[in-house]
Scaffold this motif. Structure first.
Motif, short mmCIF file in Angstrom:
data_model
loop_
_atom_site.label_atom_id
_atom_site.label_comp_id
_atom_site.label_asym_id
_atom_site.label_seq_id
_atom_site.Cartn_x
_atom_site.Cartn_y
_atom_site.Cartn_z
N VAL A 71 12.46 0.59 -25.42
CA VAL A 71 11.88 -0.74 -25.46
C VAL A 71 10.93 -0.60 -24.14
CG1 VAL A 71 12.24 -3.18 -25.24
CG2 VAL A 71 13.52 -1.79 -26.59
N ARG A 72 9.54 -1.12 -24.54
CA ARG A 72 8.65 -1.10 -23.33
C ARG A 72 8.09 -2.40 -22.97
NH1 ARG A 72 5.33 4.18 -22.98
NH2 ARG A 72 4.56 3.69 -25.24
N THR A 73 7.76 -2.87 -22.07
CA THR A 73 7.20 -4.15 -21.75
C THR A 73 5.93 -4.31 -20.99
OG1 THR A 73 8.53 -5.05 -20.17
CG2 THR A 73 9.32 -5.38 -22.24
N ALA A 74 5.01 -5.26 -21.23
CA ALA A 74 3.90 -5.44 -20.31
C ALA A 74 3.63 -6.80 -20.13
CB ALA A 74 2.66 -4.57 -20.71
N GLY A 75 3.20 -7.18 -18.99
CA GLY A 75 3.03 -8.69 -18.62
C GLY A 75 4.19 -9.29 -18.24
N ARG A 78 10.46 -13.06 -19.51
CA ARG A 78 11.56 -13.52 -19.16
C ARG A 78 12.70 -12.53 -19.31
NH1 ARG A 78 15.21 -18.86 -20.70
NH2 ARG A 78 16.39 -18.66 -18.84
N ARG A 79 12.80 -11.74 -20.16
CA ARG A 79 13.69 -10.52 -20.50
C ARG A 79 13.18 -9.28 -19.66
NH1 ARG A 79 13.31 -14.03 -24.76
NH2 ARG A 79 15.18 -14.56 -25.73
N GLU A 80 13.97 -9.01 -18.95
CA GLU A 80 13.72 -7.75 -18.22
C GLU A 80 14.53 -6.57 -18.75
OE1 GLU A 80 13.99 -5.84 -13.70
OE2 GLU A 80 14.33 -7.91 -14.06
N ILE A 81 13.88 -5.48 -18.94
CA ILE A 81 14.73 -4.09 -19.62
C ILE A 81 15.53 -3.47 -18.44
CG2 ILE A 81 14.49 -2.07 -20.83
CD1 ILE A 81 13.80 -4.42 -22.39
N MET A 82 16.83 -3.47 -18.55
CA MET A 82 17.54 -2.63 -17.24
C MET A 82 18.09 -1.38 -18.00
SD MET A 82 17.10 -4.80 -15.03
CE MET A 82 18.40 -4.36 -13.85
N ASP A 83 17.70 -0.39 -17.16
CA ASP A 83 18.60 0.91 -17.76
C ASP A 83 20.20 1.00 -17.04
OD1 ASP A 83 19.15 4.17 -16.88
OD2 ASP A 83 17.81 3.70 -18.71
N TYR A 84 21.10 1.12 -17.71
CA TYR A 84 22.55 1.28 -17.30
C TYR A 84 23.03 2.39 -17.90
CZ TYR A 84 27.35 0.23 -16.46
OH TYR A 84 28.52 0.19 -16.17
N GLU A 85 22.92 3.43 -17.19
CA GLU A 85 23.60 4.92 -17.53
C GLU A 85 22.93 5.54 -18.88
OE1 GLU A 85 27.77 4.84 -17.45
OE2 GLU A 85 27.84 4.13 -15.51
N LEU A 87 21.55 3.61 -21.21
CA LEU A 87 21.13 2.52 -22.19
C LEU A 87 20.38 1.45 -21.71
CD1 LEU A 87 24.92 2.16 -23.33
CD2 LEU A 87 23.12 3.33 -24.71
N GLN A 88 19.39 0.96 -22.53
CA GLN A 88 18.52 -0.10 -22.23
C GLN A 88 19.29 -1.39 -22.46
OE1 GLN A 88 14.73 0.93 -24.17
NE2 GLN A 88 13.94 1.09 -22.14
N LEU A 89 19.36 -2.24 -21.64
CA LEU A 89 19.93 -3.46 -21.91
C LEU A 89 18.94 -4.63 -21.28
CD1 LEU A 89 23.42 -2.73 -20.06
CD2 LEU A 89 22.71 -2.65 -22.45
N ILE A 90 19.20 -5.57 -22.04
CA ILE A 90 18.28 -7.24 -21.57
C ILE A 90 19.00 -7.82 -20.51
CG2 ILE A 90 16.97 -8.94 -22.62
CD1 ILE A 90 16.35 -6.01 -23.40
#
Length: 111
Positions: A71-75, A78-85, A87-90
Motif C-alpha cells: 500500500v502506497r499513499t500520496a497527499g 488521515r490513515r498513515e501506513i506504518m511498517d511493523y516488522e 507488515l504494513q499496518l494502518i
C-alpha cells in the motif's frame, strides 16, 4: 508480468483522472482498477503523486511480502501506513493533524 493494480483518489485534478483512465477502468468515481506491468505502474504512480494538488491517492499492488501486497499513499491522509516488522499496518491520525497551521513559519518564536 502484469499484475492487478488498484488506485483510489479523492479531490484530484481532472488531468490526473484522465491519465488514470488511459490505463485503467473506473468502476466507481475515484476508484481505478487495471492490469499493469511494474514499469507502467511506477510511471503512472509517479505522475499521480506529483500532480495531486490538494487531493490524495492510495495505490495497492501485489508484491513479494508476507501480506502479498503493498500500500502506497500520496497527499494528505488521515490513515498513515506504518511498517511493523515487515507488515504494513494502518494508524489513524487525528483530523486536526491534516489541517495546516496558517501561522506556521511566519512569525519568529516568542512573538
Amino acid at each position: 508480468m502484469a499484475n492487478m493494480v488498484v488506485i483510489a483518489t479523492a479531490a484530484v485534478p481532472e488531468h490526473v483522472r484522465g491519465a488514470l483512465t488511459r490505463w485503467m477502468i473506473e468502476p466507481k468515481a475515484g476508484l481505478y482498477v487495471g492490469t499493469l506491468s511494474a514499469r507502467v505502474r511506477e510511471e503512472l504512480w509517479d505522475v499521480v503523486a506529483a500532480s495531486l494538488g490538494e487531493g490524495s491517492a492510495v495505490c495497492i499492488h501485489p508484491t513479494d511480502t508476507e501480506q502479498r501486497f503493498l500500500v502506497r499513499t500520496a497527499g494528505p491522509q488521515r490513515r498513515e501506513i506504518m511498517d511493523y516488522e515487515g507488515l504494513q499496518l494502518i494508524q489513524m491520525n487525528p483530523e486536526e493533524a491534516l489541517t495546516p497551521d496558517p501561522t506556521a513559519g511566519f512569525l519568529p518564536e516568542g512573538w
